[in-house]
Design a protein around this motif. Structure first.
Motif, PDB file in Angstrom:
ATOM      1  N   ALA A  25      62.977  79.553 -23.299  1.00 41.19           N
ATOM      2  CA  ALA A  25      64.415  79.283 -23.333  1.00 41.19           C
ATOM      3  C   ALA A  25      64.687  77.949 -24.016  1.00 41.19           C
ATOM      4  O   ALA A  25      65.609  77.823 -24.823  1.00 41.19           O
ATOM      5  CB  ALA A  25      64.988  79.291 -21.921  1.00 41.19           C
ATOM      6  N   ALA A  26      63.869  76.937 -23.721  1.00 45.00           N
ATOM      7  CA  ALA A  26      64.053  75.624 -24.341  1.00 45.00           C
ATOM      8  C   ALA A  26      63.814  75.707 -25.845  1.00 45.00           C
ATOM      9  O   ALA A  26      64.571  75.126 -26.630  1.00 45.00           O
ATOM     10  CB  ALA A  26      63.113  74.605 -23.701  1.00 45.00           C
ATOM     11  N   GLN A  27      62.774  76.430 -26.261  1.00 42.51           N
ATOM     12  CA  GLN A  27      62.490  76.575 -27.692  1.00 42.51           C
ATOM     13  C   GLN A  27      63.610  77.348 -28.370  1.00 42.51           C
ATOM     14  O   GLN A  27      64.035  77.003 -29.475  1.00 42.51           O
ATOM     15  CB  GLN A  27      61.142  77.276 -27.924  1.00 42.51           C
ATOM     16  CG  GLN A  27      60.772  77.395 -29.391  1.00 42.51           C
ATOM     17  CD  GLN A  27      60.645  76.049 -30.084  1.00 42.51           C
ATOM     18  OE1 GLN A  27      60.059  75.117 -29.551  1.00 42.51           O
ATOM     19  NE2 GLN A  27      61.216  75.934 -31.278  1.00 42.51           N
ATOM     20  N   SER A  28      64.113  78.371 -27.703  1.00 40.86           N
ATOM     21  CA  SER A  28      65.216  79.158 -28.251  1.00 40.86           C
ATOM     22  C   SER A  28      66.451  78.278 -28.451  1.00 40.86           C
ATOM     23  O   SER A  28      67.140  78.384 -29.466  1.00 40.86           O
ATOM     24  CB  SER A  28      65.529  80.323 -27.313  1.00 40.86           C
ATOM     25  OG  SER A  28      66.645  81.038 -27.774  1.00 40.86           O
ATOM     26  N   LEU A  29      66.726  77.407 -27.497  1.00 42.27           N
ATOM     27  CA  LEU A  29      67.867  76.497 -27.599  1.00 42.27           C
ATOM     28  C   LEU A  29      67.664  75.504 -28.746  1.00 42.27           C
ATOM     29  O   LEU A  29      68.584  75.217 -29.504  1.00 42.27           O
ATOM     30  CB  LEU A  29      68.088  75.759 -26.274  1.00 42.27           C
ATOM     31  CG  LEU A  29      69.345  74.934 -26.132  1.00 42.27           C
ATOM     32  CD1 LEU A  29      70.604  75.763 -26.391  1.00 42.27           C
ATOM     33  CD2 LEU A  29      69.406  74.316 -24.738  1.00 42.27           C
ATOM     34  N   ARG A  30      66.434  74.999 -28.907  1.00 36.50           N
ATOM     35  CA  ARG A  30      66.142  74.090 -30.030  1.00 36.50           C
ATOM     36  C   ARG A  30      66.299  74.813 -31.366  1.00 36.50           C
ATOM     37  O   ARG A  30      66.851  74.263 -32.313  1.00 36.50           O
ATOM     38  CB  ARG A  30      64.740  73.497 -29.893  1.00 36.50           C
ATOM     39  CG  ARG A  30      64.646  72.407 -28.842  1.00 36.50           C
ATOM     40  CD  ARG A  30      63.324  71.671 -28.912  1.00 36.50           C
ATOM     41  NE  ARG A  30      62.184  72.523 -28.627  1.00 36.50           N
ATOM     42  CZ  ARG A  30      61.692  72.765 -27.418  1.00 36.50           C
ATOM     43  NH1 ARG A  30      62.250  72.201 -26.363  1.00 36.50           N
ATOM     44  NH2 ARG A  30      60.652  73.537 -27.253  1.00 36.50           N
ATOM     45  N   ASP A  31      65.828  76.051 -31.442  1.00 41.72           N
ATOM     46  CA  ASP A  31      65.964  76.832 -32.679  1.00 41.72           C
ATOM     47  C   ASP A  31      67.432  77.082 -33.006  1.00 41.72           C
ATOM     48  O   ASP A  31      67.851  76.972 -34.154  1.00 41.72           O
ATOM     49  CB  ASP A  31      65.226  78.172 -32.571  1.00 41.72           C
ATOM     50  CG  ASP A  31      63.717  78.016 -32.532  1.00 41.72           C
ATOM     51  OD1 ASP A  31      63.204  76.933 -32.896  1.00 41.72           O
ATOM     52  OD2 ASP A  31      63.038  78.984 -32.112  1.00 41.72           O
ATOM     53  N   GLU A  48      70.142  66.240 -30.947  1.00 40.95           N
ATOM     54  CA  GLU A  48      68.738  66.007 -31.300  1.00 40.95           C
ATOM     55  C   GLU A  48      68.408  66.608 -32.667  1.00 40.95           C
ATOM     56  O   GLU A  48      67.731  65.978 -33.478  1.00 40.95           O
ATOM     57  CB  GLU A  48      67.802  66.582 -30.230  1.00 40.95           C
ATOM     58  CG  GLU A  48      67.816  65.819 -28.929  1.00 40.95           C
ATOM     59  CD  GLU A  48      67.299  64.396 -29.068  1.00 40.95           C
ATOM     60  OE1 GLU A  48      66.356  64.166 -29.859  1.00 40.95           O
ATOM     61  OE2 GLU A  48      67.846  63.513 -28.386  1.00 40.95           O
ATOM     62  N   ALA A  49      68.871  67.823 -32.925  1.00 45.86           N
ATOM     63  CA  ALA A  49      68.611  68.471 -34.219  1.00 45.86           C
ATOM     64  C   ALA A  49      69.277  67.698 -35.357  1.00 45.86           C
ATOM     65  O   ALA A  49      68.693  67.549 -36.440  1.00 45.86           O
ATOM     66  CB  ALA A  49      69.107  69.924 -34.192  1.00 45.86           C
ATOM     67  N   ALA A  50      70.484  67.205 -35.123  1.00 53.86           N
ATOM     68  CA  ALA A  50      71.189  66.432 -36.159  1.00 53.86           C
ATOM     69  C   ALA A  50      70.474  65.115 -36.426  1.00 53.86           C
ATOM     70  O   ALA A  50      70.330  64.693 -37.580  1.00 53.86           O
ATOM     71  CB  ALA A  50      72.638  66.191 -35.742  1.00 53.86           C
TER      72      ALA A  50
END
Length: 193
Positions: A9-15, A157-159
């Protein structure tokens, strides 16, 4: 149907967040492309009209001068120059007054438009503190928002990650040719005998 394990779920949210930032960055040139498609060339007057509209939209979304300038992709000093035009200043003041009356952006909170401006700034490599200030937040307020909302935190975080890549790349200057619309005085008029 079962929930995915927490790490998935965490990886999916990061993606998802990374995809959203990529889409946001891809949209940066969209308005320029649309102006070119209408006029057949880059048109400085049309671009400035578009930027003024973004500044008014930002004022209507409750952002202050720094956020309005950031939303329009201009400096605060250029925004101040635009505000010397009585028509623009009236529209700007009315937009800001409407936002205040409607409580569009309560103090210390982000709305979707402010989040978009924040993410664009971060993805361009602007420091977190400066980007936070542009959307009228202080660091403590942003920290509380990030802790309370994992999707927003992942977007930020992604930005920031994209901004690091943007800052880390060798800066090159680009130039673009624009055409002024008829009736616009040339920048350097040439006198003829």
């Amino acid at each position: 149907m079962t929930n995915p394990p927490p790490e998935e779920a965490a990886q999916s949210l990061r993606d998802w967040a990374e995809d959203m930032i990529n889409r946001l960055r891809a949209s940066d040139g969209l308005d320029s492309a649309l102006i070119t498609s209408i006029h057949g060339h880059q048109d400085l007057a049309a671009e400035m009209d578009q930027r003024r509209a973004w500044a008014l939209h930002a004022a209507g979304a409750g952002l202050g001068p720094a956020g309005c300038a950031a939303a329009a992709g201009i400096t605060e000093s250029l925004l101040a120059t635009w505000r010397k035009d009585p028509g623009f200043d009236t529209a700007f003041s009315c937009s800001a007054a409407m936002a205040a009356a409607q409580r569009v952006a309560p103090k210390g909170q982000l709305n979707a438009f402010a989040l978009r401006v924040l993410l664009r700034l971060l993805a361009r490599g602007v420091a977190l503190g400066a980007a936070t200030a542009a959307v009228d937040l202080n660091p403590g307020q942003l920290t509380r928002i990030r802790r309370a909302n994992p999707p927003v935190n992942n977007l930020i975080e992604a930005a920031i990650l994209q901004g690091r890549h943007h800052r880390g790349s060798k800066r090159t200057y680009t130039y673009r040719l624009v055409q002024r619309t008829e009736g616009s005085p040339p920048d350097n008029p040439i006198e003829t005998p």
